[in-house]
Scaffold this motif. Structure first.
Motif, PDB file in Angstrom:
ATOM      1  N   ALA A 108     -43.323  46.753 -13.915  1.00 49.39           N
ATOM      2  CA  ALA A 108     -41.917  47.165 -13.931  1.00 49.39           C
ATOM      3  C   ALA A 108     -41.660  48.192 -15.025  1.00 49.39           C
ATOM      4  O   ALA A 108     -40.938  49.175 -14.818  1.00 49.39           O
ATOM      5  CB  ALA A 108     -41.026  45.937 -14.134  1.00 49.39           C
ATOM      6  N   CYS A 109     -42.267  47.985 -16.190  1.00 47.41           N
ATOM      7  CA  CYS A 109     -42.080  48.934 -17.303  1.00 47.41           C
ATOM      8  C   CYS A 109     -42.712  50.286 -16.991  1.00 47.41           C
ATOM      9  O   CYS A 109     -42.151  51.337 -17.328  1.00 47.41           O
ATOM     10  CB  CYS A 109     -42.671  48.357 -18.578  1.00 47.41           C
TER      11      CYS A 109
ATOM     12  N   ILE B 159     -37.571  54.914 -22.191  1.00 45.29           N
ATOM     13  CA  ILE B 159     -37.438  55.838 -21.071  1.00 45.29           C
ATOM     14  C   ILE B 159     -36.883  57.162 -21.571  1.00 45.29           C
ATOM     15  O   ILE B 159     -35.948  57.214 -22.353  1.00 45.29           O
ATOM     16  CB  ILE B 159     -36.509  55.240 -20.005  1.00 45.29           C
TER      17      ILE B 159
ATOM     18  N   ALA C 239     -36.162  49.394  -8.004  1.00 42.21           N
ATOM     19  CA  ALA C 239     -36.864  50.673  -7.830  1.00 42.21           C
ATOM     20  C   ALA C 239     -37.212  50.907  -6.368  1.00 42.21           C
ATOM     21  O   ALA C 239     -37.157  52.044  -5.880  1.00 42.21           O
ATOM     22  CB  ALA C 239     -38.137  50.680  -8.686  1.00 42.21           C
TER      23      ALA C 239
ATOM     24  N   ASP D 125     -40.466  52.144 -14.746  1.00 46.14           N
ATOM     25  CA  ASP D 125     -39.359  52.738 -15.484  1.00 46.14           C
ATOM     26  C   ASP D 125     -39.732  54.099 -16.058  1.00 46.14           C
ATOM     27  O   ASP D 125     -38.894  55.002 -16.139  1.00 46.14           O
ATOM     28  CB  ASP D 125     -38.929  51.809 -16.626  1.00 46.14           C
TER      29      ASP D 125
ATOM     30  N   VAL E  68     -37.265  46.002 -19.949  1.00 46.13           N
ATOM     31  CA  VAL E  68     -37.100  46.560 -18.609  1.00 46.13           C
ATOM     32  C   VAL E  68     -35.652  47.005 -18.469  1.00 46.13           C
ATOM     33  O   VAL E  68     -34.788  46.258 -18.059  1.00 46.13           O
ATOM     34  CB  VAL E  68     -37.447  45.518 -17.527  1.00 46.13           C
ATOM     35  N   SER E  69     -35.373  48.213 -18.872  1.00 52.56           N
ATOM     36  CA  SER E  69     -33.997  48.708 -18.850  1.00 52.56           C
ATOM     37  C   SER E  69     -33.998  50.219 -18.794  1.00 52.56           C
ATOM     38  O   SER E  69     -34.824  50.863 -19.414  1.00 52.56           O
ATOM     39  CB  SER E  69     -33.248  48.236 -20.093  1.00 52.56           C
ATOM     40  N   GLU E  70     -33.077  50.768 -18.013  1.00 48.61           N
ATOM     41  CA  GLU E  70     -33.023  52.221 -17.921  1.00 48.61           C
ATOM     42  C   GLU E  70     -32.204  52.831 -19.040  1.00 48.61           C
ATOM     43  O   GLU E  70     -32.168  54.033 -19.208  1.00 48.61           O
ATOM     44  CB  GLU E  70     -32.435  52.648 -16.571  1.00 48.61           C
ATOM     45  N   GLU E  71     -31.554  52.024 -19.821  1.00 48.33           N
ATOM     46  CA  GLU E  71     -30.791  52.570 -20.930  1.00 48.33           C
ATOM     47  C   GLU E  71     -30.600  51.495 -21.987  1.00 48.33           C
ATOM     48  O   GLU E  71     -30.623  50.313 -21.719  1.00 48.33           O
ATOM     49  CB  GLU E  71     -29.425  53.072 -20.461  1.00 48.33           C
TER      50      GLU E  71
ATOM     51  N   ARG F 265     -36.481  44.577 -11.491  1.00 54.01           N
ATOM     52  CA  ARG F 265     -36.596  46.029 -11.671  1.00 54.01           C
ATOM     53  C   ARG F 265     -37.472  46.645 -10.591  1.00 54.01           C
ATOM     54  O   ARG F 265     -37.206  47.760 -10.130  1.00 54.01           O
ATOM     55  CB  ARG F 265     -37.168  46.328 -13.073  1.00 54.01           C
TER      56      ARG F 265
END
Length: 818
Positions: free
Chosen positions: A372-373, A331, A429, A376, A544-547, A425
């Motif tokens: 989901a990805c 991301i 969202a 993101d 699947v992670s924002e950070e 996720r």
């Protein structure tokens, strides 16, 4: 020699393919060998160790493979053979082939085939795979995969080195020299080579295209990459990649651009083995590093894979969903790339009919994880019409319910956990978008945004989300402390927190009943009582992670804080939180966070919203539970922290919002203390209130224009966030003065009273009525507790009856001015 070469290659492949030999139960000694075989083996090993030339080495190897099949050799025996052969021979074969030595007696292609086969067999032993001499052959192997067995660049480099007289070097130095001279040893050179290969594609009379080879010429054996050689090269690279530092070893030797080129050139085994190896390099901790170093090559590869995905059919397309996830950028990387946006848009176009089809749980799982990805990367912008957005959220919620509403004791498979993490996720969202309608208004209106949902569709989405989070609550109720280190539990916990941050009125009883788990889970990680290693690895590897940050133990509480801010304002949940000693948990969090913030001295401090939210929750307890504040020791610890931190924060403009929270929280606690009149009560108290008065004074500025008071420049940017805190702080200052009259001495000594009275006397009006009321309340309290202050206020009001000060009727009554 040719017969020996062919026989040896075949035998070594047997050995490689049987690296996990079947040993008969009654076998003894050297695996399953007979006494005669063991005697021959020892002689051959002696011959290998004392061979005077390559022919003797190869002869001994051939005899071993003929008389002692790999299926009868155990791992220690294989290791003895590997150590006897060593890496010098295969490395020398590769260098000789690359340099085109005509005295070798074998064509370069056959030398490469033998060398790669030997390396592949040796690499099955981890110690051999990590040997420096094997690692120096990696650029040569990558060059073979990217450009064919003997590329033009390698031939040119060999000619140059021959002219320089470097052929007399030792075997080890020859390998290193070949590595440094090979274009594949440098990622930039590989990229250039790939570009040259693309531009050199020529079309024949029939319109066909070849990869850098003119159709009018026959392809020689040295220009083609056979499957056996490609498999051997990939065996070595895969073995290296499996080592603890293997990915770094490959990355530093140009693996990514070379493998991307192999896929682009459609070289042998590149799609089967090359993409798999790239997928390993693009997972975990190395993903960000690889994308930052090779964005162009990886973006080109991703665009190609997205096109292949769109053109593939049925099962092949489903299989590619998981593959695409690996190759999506982190991301924030290349988000503005129009090429990437186009690829993502095309993938969404294919996913929509797939999502609407009748699918098995495994099939829908891979689609939801990919969705989901993609969410993101670009949010809801490209997902599709509102109806499809609803469908996707609904399918994710259904999978969560089906997966989590199992009877207690049923373990979820890793595949199902991965699917549910992707579903979480999508749900998160949906919540973020539904609760942030203003975000989509900053850009051009889009019919594809989920914010375009009709009222009925919005209700449907909220309904399925509530049902899914009911299942999440049910699942978390069954979790005991032994599972606190499970990454899936953290993912489930985080998802619930994202919902509770926006919605605490639904499922109120269930959520209140879950508070012991939520607080216990957060406290366990904050205090380091749970195993953190699995969570650290998961934080680095999750797709699947924002950070992607290191695990600190504060993460669970950070996610829970917004919910605590809401729940601590409601009486029922607040009582439960108090029984769980939640204020002490929040103070502990603030203490750890402040220590971390102090450790960043010299670095521009970034705003930390979680610290501000923790202050808001503590403020709720301070306002609603005064007796608890007076008696609980954690609030004494909090006072000491605020006394230390506020004097530092007032000099950090970027942390103004945190300073406002600390100032107001400390003043609200100060109003609950009762001390006799007289000097200040301790240095800590004096330091805090001195800083608080200077901080409050800096908010307003009379400016250059007479009659107008404005928000000061340093506060202007954050005024929307701190205005209410500033007013509440002034009111709390009045309460603190009444509870601790000694503060009035500071009010005069620090110049707060003089500054405020001068400003009010010169201006005709304040920014708003609420600001005037807050200032008036503070001045009234000061006038009541300090005769000298009362006299000063009265004198100022008598001199001017037209300024903002004259409009404060309650203050006039306090100082008895008509």
């Amino acid at each position: 020699k040719l017969f020996l070469f062919l026989s040896q290659t075949e035998c070594l492949k047997n050995q490689q393919n049987n690296n996990k030999p079947h040993i008969p139960p009654d076998a003894g000694g050297e695996g399953g060998l007979t006494d005669t075989q063991r005697e021959v083996l020892e002689r051959c090993l002696h011959a290998l160790r004392n061979a005077k030339n390559d022919s003797q080495t190869l002869a001994a190897l051939l005899l071993i493979t003929r008389l002692c099949p790999a299926s009868q050799l155990d791992k220690p025996t294989l290791r003895r053979i590997f150590e006897a052969v060593g890496l010098n021979l295969p490395a020398r074969l590769l260098v000789t082939a690359v340099r085109g030595n005509e005295n070798s007696g074998l064509p370069p292609h056959e030398l490469l085939s033998l060398g790669t086969a030997l390396l592949a067999a040796l690499s099955t032993d981890p110690d051999m795979a990590s040997h420096p001499q094997l690692l120096t052959t990696i650029p040569l192997l990558l060059g073979i995969l990217a450009n064919g067995p003997v590329s033009n660049q390698q031939k040119q480099a060999a000619q140059e080195q021959t002219q320089a007289g470097e052929m007399d070097q030792s075997p080890d130095s020859k390998v290193k020299s070949a590595e440094s001279s090979s274009p594949e040893s440098n990622p930039a050179n590989v990229a250039k080579s790939a570009e040259k290969s693309k531009t050199s594609k020529q079309k024949g009379d029939d319109g066909s295209t070849s990869n850098g080879i003119s159709p009018s010429k026959e392809t020689s054996p040295s220009d083609s990459l056979d499957e056996a050689m490609a498999a051997d090269c990939y065996q070595v690279l895969t073995a290296v990649c499996a080592l603890p530092r293997g990915p770094d070893q490959l990355l530093s030797r140009g693996a990514v651009p070379a493998l991307c080129q192999a896929v682009e050139q459609n070289q042998t085994c590149s799609h089967e083995k090359g993409l798999a190896l790239l997928g390993c390099l693009l997972s975990g901790k190395t993903k960000d590093k690889v994308w930052s170093k090779h964005p162009a090559e990886l973006l080109t590869l991703l665009v190609r894979l997205s096109k292949d995905f769109c053109l593939s059919k049925d099962q092949a397309r489903l299989d590619m969903c998981s593959q695409l996830v690996q190759f999506l950028p982190p991301i924030g990387v290349a988000v503005e790339s129009e090429e990437l946006k186009g690829a993502v848009s095309r993938v969404w176009g294919v996913l929509r009919p797939m999502m609407q089809a009748k699918l098995t749980p495994k099939q829908i799982g891979t689609i939801l994880v990919l969705s989901a990805c993609l969410l993101d990367l670009y949010g809801w912008e490209m997902v599709g019409p509102p109806k499809f957005c609803c469908l996707m959220v609904n399918r994710a919620c259904v999978e969560v319910r089906m997966g989590l509403e199992e009877p207690p004791g049923n373990e979820l498979s890793p595949e199902l956990q991965h699917t549910l993490t992707g579903c979480y996720r999508i749900m998160e969202a949906a919540i973020e978008q539904a609760c942030s309608p203003g975000l989509s208004q900053t850009a051009a209106p889009s019919h594809s945004s989920i914010s375009s949902l009709s009222l009925q569709q919005s209700r449907q989405v909220l309904g399925v989300l509530e049902e899914a989070f009911s299942a999440v609550v049910y699942h978390l109720q069954q979790v005991d402390q032994s599972r606190y280190g499970d990454p899936f539990i953290f993912a489930t916990f985080r998802s619930l927190c994202s919902w509770l941050a926006e919605e605490t009125s639904c499922l109120k009883e269930e959520v209140t009943g879950l508070l012991p788990f939520l607080i216990g889970y957060s406290r366990s990680h904050l205090q380091g009582e749970s195993s953190e290693q699995g969570l650290s690895d998961w934080m680095a590897e999750i797709s699947v992670s924002e950070e992607r940050k290191a695990w600190t133990g504060k993460e669970p509480l950070r996610y829970l804080l917004p919910a605590l801010c809401h729940l601590s304002a409601e009486e029922g949940p607040r009582k439960v939180l108090l029984t769980l000693d939640t204020p002490a948990l929040l103070v502990n969090f603030l203490s750890q966070s402040w220590i971390s913030l102090k450790g960043k001295s010299g670095v521009v401090s970034a705003r930390d919203p979680s610290m501000e939210t923790a202050c808001s929750a503590l403020l709720n307890f301070t306002v609603t539970e005064p007796e608890r504040v007076r008696k609980d020791q954690c609030f004494r610890t909090l006072e000491a922290l605020l006394s230390e931190a506020l004097p530092v924060l007032v000099h950090k403009p970027r942390l103004l919002v945190l300073a406002a929270n600390y100032c107001t929280l400390g003043l609200m606690i100060g109003r609950l203390k009762s001390t006799p009149s007289g000097p200040y009560q301790g240095y800590g108290n004096w330091r805090f209130f001195s800083s608080a008065l200077r901080f409050l004074r800096s908010a307003l500025d009379s400016g250059s224009s007479p009659g107008l008071v404005t928000v000061s420049i340093s506060w202007e940017e954050s005024w929307d966030d701190v205005a209410e805190l500033w007013r509440l702080g002034l009111q709390a200052l009045g309460g603190s003065v009444r509870a601790q009259p000694w503060i009035t001495t500071l009010v005069r000594e620090e110049g707060w009273l003089k500054h405020t009275l001068t400003m009010l006397d010169q201006c005709s009006a304040l920014p708003d009525q609420h600001t005037q009321e807050a200032l008036e309340e503070a001045l009234c309290a000061i006038a009541e507790q300090c005769p000298a202050c009362k006299q000063e206020i009265g004198d100022m009001m008598m001199r001017n009856d037209k300024g903002a000060l004259s409009c404060m009727r309650n203050l006039k009554k306090s100082v008895r001015v008509k």
